[in-house]
Design a protein around this motif. Sequence first.
Motif, PDB file in Angstrom:
ATOM      1  N   GLY A  65       0.756  -1.243  -0.032  1.00 57.28           N
ATOM      2  CA  GLY A  65       0.069  -0.023  -0.106  1.00 57.28           C
ATOM      3  C   GLY A  65       0.894   1.101   0.226  1.00 57.28           C
ATOM      4  N   GLU A  66       1.932   1.241   0.819  1.00 58.38           N
ATOM      5  CA  GLU A  66       2.778   2.669   0.774  1.00 58.38           C
ATOM      6  C   GLU A  66       3.772   2.636  -0.295  1.00 58.38           C
ATOM      7  N   ALA A  67       4.177   1.180  -0.798  1.00 59.96           N
ATOM      8  CA  ALA A  67       5.120   1.195  -1.992  1.00 59.96           C
ATOM      9  C   ALA A  67       4.361   1.891  -3.165  1.00 59.96           C
ATOM     10  N   MET A  68       3.000   1.587  -3.403  1.00 56.57           N
ATOM     11  CA  MET A  68       2.647   1.838  -4.636  1.00 56.57           C
ATOM     12  C   MET A  68       1.454   2.878  -4.291  1.00 56.57           C
ATOM     13  N   ASP A  69       1.134   3.458  -2.984  1.00 57.80           N
ATOM     14  CA  ASP A  69       0.427   4.359  -2.758  1.00 57.80           C
ATOM     15  C   ASP A  69      -1.122   4.185  -3.130  1.00 57.80           C
ATOM     16  N   TRP A  70      -1.346   2.613  -3.043  1.00 62.16           N
ATOM     17  CA  TRP A  70      -2.656   2.127  -3.289  1.00 62.16           C
ATOM     18  C   TRP A  70      -3.880   2.378  -1.853  1.00 62.16           C
ATOM     19  N   THR A  71      -4.992   2.027  -2.266  1.00 60.33           N
ATOM     20  CA  THR A  71      -5.763   2.068  -1.085  1.00 60.33           C
ATOM     21  C   THR A  71      -6.175   0.635  -0.831  1.00 60.33           C
ATOM     22  N   LEU A  72      -6.098   0.607   0.517  1.00 65.82           N
ATOM     23  CA  LEU A  72      -6.503  -0.430   1.473  1.00 65.82           C
ATOM     24  C   LEU A  72      -8.034  -0.755   1.336  1.00 65.82           C
ATOM     25  N   HIS A  73      -8.579  -1.674   0.766  1.00 63.09           N
ATOM     26  CA  HIS A  73     -10.118  -1.824   0.621  1.00 63.09           C
ATOM     27  C   HIS A  73     -10.604  -2.677   1.752  1.00 63.09           C
ATOM     28  N   LEU A  82      -6.160  -4.687  -2.005  1.00 61.13           N
ATOM     29  CA  LEU A  82      -5.484  -3.085  -2.529  1.00 61.13           C
ATOM     30  C   LEU A  82      -5.992  -3.041  -3.750  1.00 61.13           C
ATOM     31  N   ARG A  83      -6.197  -1.553  -4.125  1.00 60.46           N
ATOM     32  CA  ARG A  83      -6.202  -1.078  -5.651  1.00 60.46           C
ATOM     33  C   ARG A  83      -5.743   0.450  -5.784  1.00 60.46           C
ATOM     34  N   SER A  84      -5.411   0.693  -6.760  1.00 59.22           N
ATOM     35  CA  SER A  84      -4.811   2.030  -7.343  1.00 59.22           C
ATOM     36  C   SER A  84      -5.696   3.102  -6.398  1.00 59.22           C
ATOM     37  N   ALA A  85      -5.237   4.148  -5.940  1.00 59.71           N
ATOM     38  CA  ALA A  85      -5.772   5.238  -5.351  1.00 59.71           C
ATOM     39  C   ALA A  85      -6.681   5.896  -6.355  1.00 59.71           C
ATOM     40  N   LYS A  86      -6.515   5.646  -7.574  1.00 59.71           N
ATOM     41  CA  LYS A  86      -7.182   6.283  -8.586  1.00 59.71           C
ATOM     42  C   LYS A  86      -8.446   5.450  -8.821  1.00 59.71           C
ATOM     43  N   GLY A  87      -8.509   4.405  -8.259  1.00 61.25           N
ATOM     44  CA  GLY A  87      -9.636   3.416  -8.537  1.00 61.25           C
ATOM     45  C   GLY A  87      -9.627   2.791 -10.001  1.00 61.25           C
ATOM     46  N   VAL A  88      -8.491   2.569 -10.547  1.00 62.93           N
ATOM     47  CA  VAL A  88      -8.568   1.989 -11.780  1.00 62.93           C
ATOM     48  C   VAL A  88      -7.533   0.556 -11.962  1.00 62.93           C
ATOM     49  N   GLY A  89      -8.082  -0.327 -12.779  1.00 64.24           N
ATOM     50  CA  GLY A  89      -7.108  -1.347 -12.964  1.00 64.24           C
ATOM     51  C   GLY A  89      -7.345  -2.537 -12.230  1.00 64.24           C
ATOM     52  N   PRO A  90      -6.648  -3.575 -12.074  1.00 62.23           N
ATOM     53  CA  PRO A  90      -6.928  -4.585 -11.193  1.00 62.23           C
ATOM     54  C   PRO A  90      -6.584  -4.505  -9.706  1.00 62.23           C
TER      55      PRO A  90
END
Length: 188
Positions: A85-93, A102-110
């Motif tokens: 989550g920190e390495a990629m700045d992704w959101t924990l769901h 986890l998913r992209s903070a932009k809400g796109v992709g897998p």
Amino acid sequence: MKYRVHLDLATTSAAHQAELVARLMDLGATPADVGQGDVPWTVLADPEGNVFCVLEPREIYRDTGPIAAVVVDCADPRAMARFWGEAMDWTLHEVTDDHAVLRSAKGVGPYLEFLRTPVKTVWNRVHLDLKPYPGDDQAAEGGPAGGSRCHRRRRRPGRCVLAVPRRPRGQRVLRPLPGLTKSRSKTV
């Protein structure tokens, strides 16, 4: 054989799932048994034996594109989610002791999903290459969330020199070195 990382493919209907399975088998995929039992998804192996799943339609994956999730077996989903989550700045769901999503903070992709499984000693046949968002500081040293500094540098044929840091479980993460503009990082 089940590997530590596999892809889940998204479908939009039962008919789409059946059509996708048939098309993949025409391309050389074969049915695979990883001990899944009677489940609503189909487990296949690509021509090199890499296992993947063709999922039944699920609302959560309706906007991911063809790859619903990259699924990683691990000993500690919470630690993996914290690191990635920190390495990629992704959101924990979602996170529990048994899985994390986890998913992209932009809400796109897998999605990136971690599943608790017994520790395995098989070789990882898939790895992730990270590519920073435009404008991110590639020169930042060290690794996020407990990752270590680069343990070596290597040159890949036809590609830039990469820094190879280790994440908490000791697996490699490939990322471009600072100041290099040529990057063909894979997206999964």
